[in-house]
Design an enzyme around this catalytic site. Structure first.
Site, PDB file in Angstrom:
ATOM      1  N   LYS A 245       0.810  -1.196   0.000  1.00  0.00           N
ATOM      2  CA  LYS A 245       0.000   0.000   0.000  1.00  0.00           C
ATOM      3  C   LYS A 245       0.857   1.265   0.000  1.00  0.00           C
ATOM      4  CE  LYS A 245      -3.464  -2.080   3.083  1.00  0.00           C
ATOM      5  NZ  LYS A 245      -4.066  -1.940   4.434  1.00  0.00           N
ATOM      6  N   GLY A 246       2.057   1.118   0.547  1.00  0.00           N
ATOM      7  CA  GLY A 246       2.861   2.298   0.862  1.00  0.00           C
ATOM      8  C   GLY A 246       3.102   3.242  -0.295  1.00  0.00           C
TER       9      GLY A 246
ATOM     10  N   GLU B 170       7.938   2.269  -5.681  1.00  0.00           N
ATOM     11  CA  GLU B 170       7.902   1.836  -4.274  1.00  0.00           C
ATOM     12  C   GLU B 170       8.018   3.041  -3.346  1.00  0.00           C
ATOM     13  OE1 GLU B 170       7.295  -0.093  -2.069  1.00  0.00           O
ATOM     14  OE2 GLU B 170       7.860  -2.157  -2.411  1.00  0.00           O
TER      15      GLU B 170
ATOM     16  N   LYS C  84      16.814   3.243   2.435  1.00  0.00           N
ATOM     17  CA  LYS C  84      17.563   3.072   3.688  1.00  0.00           C
ATOM     18  C   LYS C  84      18.743   2.145   3.411  1.00  0.00           C
ATOM     19  CE  LYS C  84      14.327   3.409   7.583  1.00  0.00           C
ATOM     20  NZ  LYS C  84      13.570   2.585   8.562  1.00  0.00           N
TER      21      LYS C  84
ATOM     22  N   ASP D 232       3.355   3.691   6.983  1.00  0.00           N
ATOM     23  CA  ASP D 232       2.488   3.528   8.150  1.00  0.00           C
ATOM     24  C   ASP D 232       3.223   3.017   9.368  1.00  0.00           C
ATOM     25  OD1 ASP D 232       2.910   0.850   7.066  1.00  0.00           O
ATOM     26  OD2 ASP D 232       1.310   0.217   8.416  1.00  0.00           O
TER      27      ASP D 232
ATOM     28  N   ARG E  34      -0.450   6.966   7.275  1.00  0.00           N
ATOM     29  CA  ARG E  34      -0.153   6.990   5.827  1.00  0.00           C
ATOM     30  C   ARG E  34      -0.578   8.315   5.201  1.00  0.00           C
ATOM     31  NH1 ARG E  34       1.129   1.671   4.060  1.00  0.00           N
ATOM     32  NH2 ARG E  34      -0.009   0.020   5.122  1.00  0.00           N
TER      33      ARG E  34
HETATM   34  C1  PRP Z   1       7.318  -1.954   2.789  1.00  0.00           C
HETATM   35  C2  PRP Z   1       7.668  -1.223   1.510  1.00  0.00           C
HETATM   36  C3  PRP Z   1       8.346  -2.259   0.687  1.00  0.00           C
HETATM   37  C4  PRP Z   1       9.000  -3.141   1.723  1.00  0.00           C
HETATM   38  C5  PRP Z   1      10.450  -2.781   1.816  1.00  0.00           C
HETATM   39  O1  PRP Z   1       6.102  -2.609   2.583  1.00  0.00           O
HETATM   40  O2  PRP Z   1       6.535  -0.700   0.873  1.00  0.00           O
HETATM   41  O3  PRP Z   1       7.433  -3.004  -0.107  1.00  0.00           O
HETATM   42  O4  PRP Z   1       8.365  -2.874   2.983  1.00  0.00           O
HETATM   43  O5  PRP Z   1      11.098  -3.585   2.745  1.00  0.00           O
HETATM   44  P1  PRP Z   1      12.333  -4.505   2.354  1.00  0.00           P
HETATM   45  O6  PRP Z   1      13.264  -3.706   1.502  1.00  0.00           O
HETATM   46  O7  PRP Z   1      12.936  -4.832   3.728  1.00  0.00           O
HETATM   47  O8  PRP Z   1      11.818  -5.725   1.678  1.00  0.00           O
HETATM   48  P2  PRP Z   1       5.209  -3.170   3.792  1.00  0.00           P
HETATM   49  O9  PRP Z   1       5.461  -4.657   3.897  1.00  0.00           O
HETATM   50  O10 PRP Z   1       5.448  -2.363   5.025  1.00  0.00           O
HETATM   51  O11 PRP Z   1       3.731  -3.002   3.263  1.00  0.00           O
HETATM   52  P3  PRP Z   1       2.877  -1.672   2.973  1.00  0.00           P
HETATM   53  O12 PRP Z   1       3.516  -1.009   1.771  1.00  0.00           O
HETATM   54  O13 PRP Z   1       1.510  -2.191   2.681  1.00  0.00           O
HETATM   55  O14 PRP Z   1       2.938  -0.788   4.193  1.00  0.00           O
END
Ligand code: PRP
Length: 180
Positions: free
Chosen positions: A44-45, A101, A133, A161, A167
């Site tokens: 969703k992010g 992303e 990051k 979030d 969000r």
């Molecule tokens: C977050 C972000 C990426 C992932 C990055 O998604 O949107 O998809 O984490 O993390 P990584 O590099 O350690 O794999 P999240 O799982 O929090 O879902 P969301 O976007 O629905 O909040």
């Protein structure tokens, strides 16, 4: 549920807008000879960032798809196993594709996602993330476009979030220590 307070604003709405414009300029420049572009927004992010970014793209024909990347394994650290859930068939063979992303952290999600999408034989596949990051990375993954490097702090807002909250904030903030 934990109660988290905002500690500091890391990036203002104006700063975010400037970063999105810079990213769009770079993408538009790299795509200046493209007639079409397929944008894949990772829910969703990335929804907030993608909605701003796509309105600044100058490629004549932009198609937008939404996917959800589901990680399996530990609840706190994303694992190396990612399942793609799509709302429609991802027909990207021969297409120029841009994955959008919100954040790259360990890099597991994007390295898995790009590997899986490459099997669908797009003409090109690039990744644009709003936040990066790099200090948290435990894969080799490097995004093609990254808006801003973020220190190793838990950030919320502009799509990101904490427990599905925050969000909607138009800025990016660091959360204070949590209290029960
Ligand atoms: C977050 C972000 C990426 C992932 C990055 O998604 O949107 O998809 O984490 O993390 P990584 O590099 O350690 O794999 P999240 O799982 O929090 O879902 P969301 O976007 O629905 O909040």
């Amino acid at each position: 549920m934990k109660n988290m307070k905002i500690k500091e604003i890391l990036m203002t709405e104006e700063e975010i807008s400037g970063i999105v414009s810079c990213l769009a300029d770079r993408i538009n420049n790299d795509c200046k000879n493209c007639d079409k572009l397929t944008v894949i927004c990772v829910l969703k992010g990335a929804a907030v960032f993608a909605s701003d970014l796509i309105r600044k793209l100058s490629v004549p024909d932009v198609k937008v798809c939404f996917i959800k990347a589901e990680s399996y394994g530990s609840a706190v650290e994303s694992s190396g196993s990612v399942k793609i859930n799509s709302y429609e068939p991802l027909e990207i063979q021969g297409e120029d594709v841009l994955i959008v992303e919100d954040i790259v952290d360990t890099g597991h999600t994007l390295s898995q996602l790009t590997a899986q999408l490459k099997k669908l034989r797009p003409r090109s596949l690039k990744v644009c993330t709003m936040f990066d990051k790099p200090t948290r990375r435990c894969t080799e993954f490097v995004p093609d476009y990254a808006g801003a490097e973020i220190p190793n702090e838990f950030i919320v807002g502009y799509g990101l979030d904490f427990d599905e909250r925050y969000r909607n904030l138009p800025y990016v903030a660091v959360l204070d220590d949590c209290t029960e």
